[in-house]
Scaffold this motif. Structure first.
Motif, mmCIF file in Angstrom:
data_model
loop_
_atom_site.group_PDB
_atom_site.id
_atom_site.type_symbol
_atom_site.label_atom_id
_atom_site.label_comp_id
_atom_site.label_asym_id
_atom_site.label_seq_id
_atom_site.Cartn_x
_atom_site.Cartn_y
_atom_site.Cartn_z
ATOM 1 N N GLY A 54 0.790 -1.225 0.000
ATOM 2 C CA GLY A 54 0.000 0.000 0.000
ATOM 3 C C GLY A 54 0.822 1.275 0.000
ATOM 4 N N ARG B 185 2.741 6.710 1.666
ATOM 5 C CA ARG B 185 1.429 6.146 1.355
ATOM 6 C C ARG B 185 0.746 7.075 0.364
ATOM 7 N NH1 ARG B 185 -0.472 2.095 4.427
ATOM 8 N NH2 ARG B 185 -2.632 2.622 3.940
ATOM 9 N N PRO C 182 -3.003 7.688 -1.992
ATOM 10 C CA PRO C 182 -4.383 7.226 -2.165
ATOM 11 C C PRO C 182 -4.600 6.481 -3.473
ATOM 12 C CG PRO C 182 -4.223 9.592 -2.534
ATOM 13 C CD PRO C 182 -2.895 9.151 -2.000
ATOM 14 N N ARG C 183 -3.788 6.827 -4.491
ATOM 15 C CA ARG C 183 -3.991 6.221 -5.811
ATOM 16 C C ARG C 183 -2.805 5.335 -6.164
ATOM 17 N NH1 ARG C 183 -7.605 8.601 -10.368
ATOM 18 N NH2 ARG C 183 -7.610 6.768 -11.716
ATOM 19 N N LEU C 184 -3.049 4.014 -6.310
ATOM 20 C CA LEU C 184 -1.977 3.065 -6.550
ATOM 21 C C LEU C 184 -1.997 2.469 -7.960
ATOM 22 C CD1 LEU C 184 -2.002 1.106 -3.155
ATOM 23 C CD2 LEU C 184 -0.561 3.040 -3.822
ATOM 24 N N ASP C 185 -2.979 2.847 -8.774
ATOM 25 C CA ASP C 185 -3.031 2.280 -10.128
ATOM 26 C C ASP C 185 -2.097 3.013 -11.084
ATOM 27 O OD1 ASP C 185 -4.635 4.544 -9.883
ATOM 28 O OD2 ASP C 185 -5.968 3.948 -11.530
ATOM 29 N N GLU D 2 -9.008 8.222 -4.523
ATOM 30 C CA GLU D 2 -8.562 6.967 -3.941
ATOM 31 C C GLU D 2 -8.742 5.822 -4.932
ATOM 32 O OE1 GLU D 2 -9.229 4.267 0.071
ATOM 33 O OE2 GLU D 2 -9.934 6.339 -0.034
ATOM 34 N N GLN D 3 -7.687 5.046 -5.111
ATOM 35 C CA GLN D 3 -7.720 3.868 -5.980
ATOM 36 C C GLN D 3 -6.697 2.884 -5.431
ATOM 37 O OE1 GLN D 3 -8.401 1.134 -7.693
ATOM 38 N NE2 GLN D 3 -9.445 2.468 -9.168
ATOM 39 N N LYS D 4 -7.147 1.808 -4.818
ATOM 40 C CA LYS D 4 -6.268 0.873 -4.123
ATOM 41 C C LYS D 4 -5.856 -0.325 -4.972
ATOM 42 C CE LYS D 4 -6.159 3.204 -0.311
ATOM 43 N NZ LYS D 4 -4.913 3.896 0.094
ATOM 44 N N ASP D 5 -6.346 -0.411 -6.196
ATOM 45 C CA ASP D 5 -5.969 -1.527 -7.065
ATOM 46 C C ASP D 5 -4.665 -1.189 -7.783
ATOM 47 O OD1 ASP D 5 -5.773 -3.716 -8.669
ATOM 48 O OD2 ASP D 5 -7.473 -3.202 -9.959
#
Length: 361
Positions: A125, A153, A155-158, A242-245
């Motif tokens: 994450g 950290r 919020p957006r991981l894509d 926010e994008q956790k994928d």
């Protein structure tokens, strides 16, 4: 005033550590520390609590790092560095080098390390907020990432907001080296932060932009950059959704790893000096005699460090390393340093190969 002066004098801030808003590196009594702000400390403690931080260190991706928890030392550091409450201690690296001194495979390995670190962080994450080549140094076992405070950290991981910087510092110089004859000295010293995607696209001749090697990493990003420049506000806002994928980003990062490995692995050393060992004028008796003399001198003097000027493919650098020296192996010929770097993968030693014109260092 005297007491305050003596306390401050214990710490010597690294003059190159000035760009990161999260903190800075300093030396104190021969040890390396990093002052970090509250947000950075919070993020790194979360990463440490789940064991991921130590795992990255153990696996050789991240420089040895630990929080300063000794109460007496912590109080002293807080008094010396006004405004900072948290500090890290890093493993000391005896040799610091720069991307414009590295052979091709070294820059490629540094790139792959950065990509692998980003993938591992995404799985927890986290992400890297920047991706400059200056964040990597070389230890005996290979490249290691040193800028621990660039971990955060997000919020957006894509998507990776540092992807553009990664391209400027790794993908573009590797492509220009392999297919356009640029050397890293020309690339980095002309613009220490690398070249923009627009500049890179302008380097391509008509028709080249549609070649597979450029399409995904130069041509399309250049077109998107041109379009995005008119929508800066919308893009900045989207980056905070926010994008956790992380799977779309990981797919692209693995593609880049394969591409970069291929760029380096398919390069063939071809200069006259890279074959010096097999083409030099020493006969079967004179070369062993020279090595015996050099070995005897090294075993007698036992230097802690050695500078091998004109190292060629590194035979004498290895002799120095065998005597206990840490060796800086320098050659103006890129392919000689490249040959030695590849040799070190199979025969590790305390040798750092660099490309450098000693008449114009």
């Amino acid at each position: 005033m005297t007491i305050l002066h003596d306390a401050i004098a214990k710490s010597h801030r690294n003059p190159a550590s000035f760009r990161d808003p999260s903190g800075y590196v300093f030396e104190r009594s021969g040890r390396i520390f990093r002052a970090i702000d509250d947000q950075c400390a919070t993020d790194l403690r979360l990463l440490a609590q789940n064991g991921a931080l130590q795992k990255l260190v153990d696996d050789g991706l991240l420089v040895g790092t630990q929080f300063v928890d000794d109460d007496e030392l912590l109080e002293s550091l807080r008094n010396e560095h006004n405004g900072y409450q948290d500090f890290l201690e890093h493993e000391f690296l005896p040799v610091l080098t720069y991307p414009y001194e590295w052979p091709l495979s070294a820059l490629a390995d540094a790139a792959v390390l950065t990509l692998e670190l980003q993938i591992r962080l995404l799985q927890s994450g986290f992400t890297l907020k920047d991706a400059t080549a200056y964040n990597v140094q070389f230890h005996t076992h290979g490249p290691v990432f040193i800028d621990v405070s660039s971990v955060e950290r997000a919020p957006r991981l894509d998507v990776w907001k540092a992807w553009g910087q990664f391209s400027q510092m790794f993908t573009f110089p590797l492509l220009l080296f392999r297919y356009h004859g640029w050397d890293f000295r020309s690339y980095f010293l002309g613009s220490i932060g690398g070249r923009s995607v627009t500049q890179m696209a302008n380097c391509l001749a008509r028709g080249q932009s549609m070649l597979p090697r450029y399409l995904l990493d130069v041509t399309l990003p250049a077109l998107l950059h041109k379009r995005a420049s008119k929508q800066d506000g919308k893009i900045a806002k989207a980056m905070h959704r926010e994008q956790k994928d992380a799977s779309p980003q990981i797919v692209n990062l693995n593609r880049l790893k394969r591409k970069i490995r291929s760029l380096a692995d398919k390069y063939r050393t071809a200069s006259d000096w890279s074959t010096y060992t097999s083409t030099c004028t020493y006969n079967d008796e004179s070369e062993p005699h020279k090595k015996t003399l050099v070995r005897e001198f090294l075993q007698t003097t036992r230097p802690a460090t050695a500078l091998d000027l004109g190292c060629n493919t590194g035979d004498y650098s290895y002799l120095a390393a065998e005597s206990g020296a840490r060796v800086l192996a320098v050659d103006a010929d890129h392919d000689s340093a490249e040959f030695l770097y590849r040799r070190l993968r199979k025969q590790p030693a305390a040798i750092t190969p660099l490309v450098m014109d000693f008449c114009n260092p």
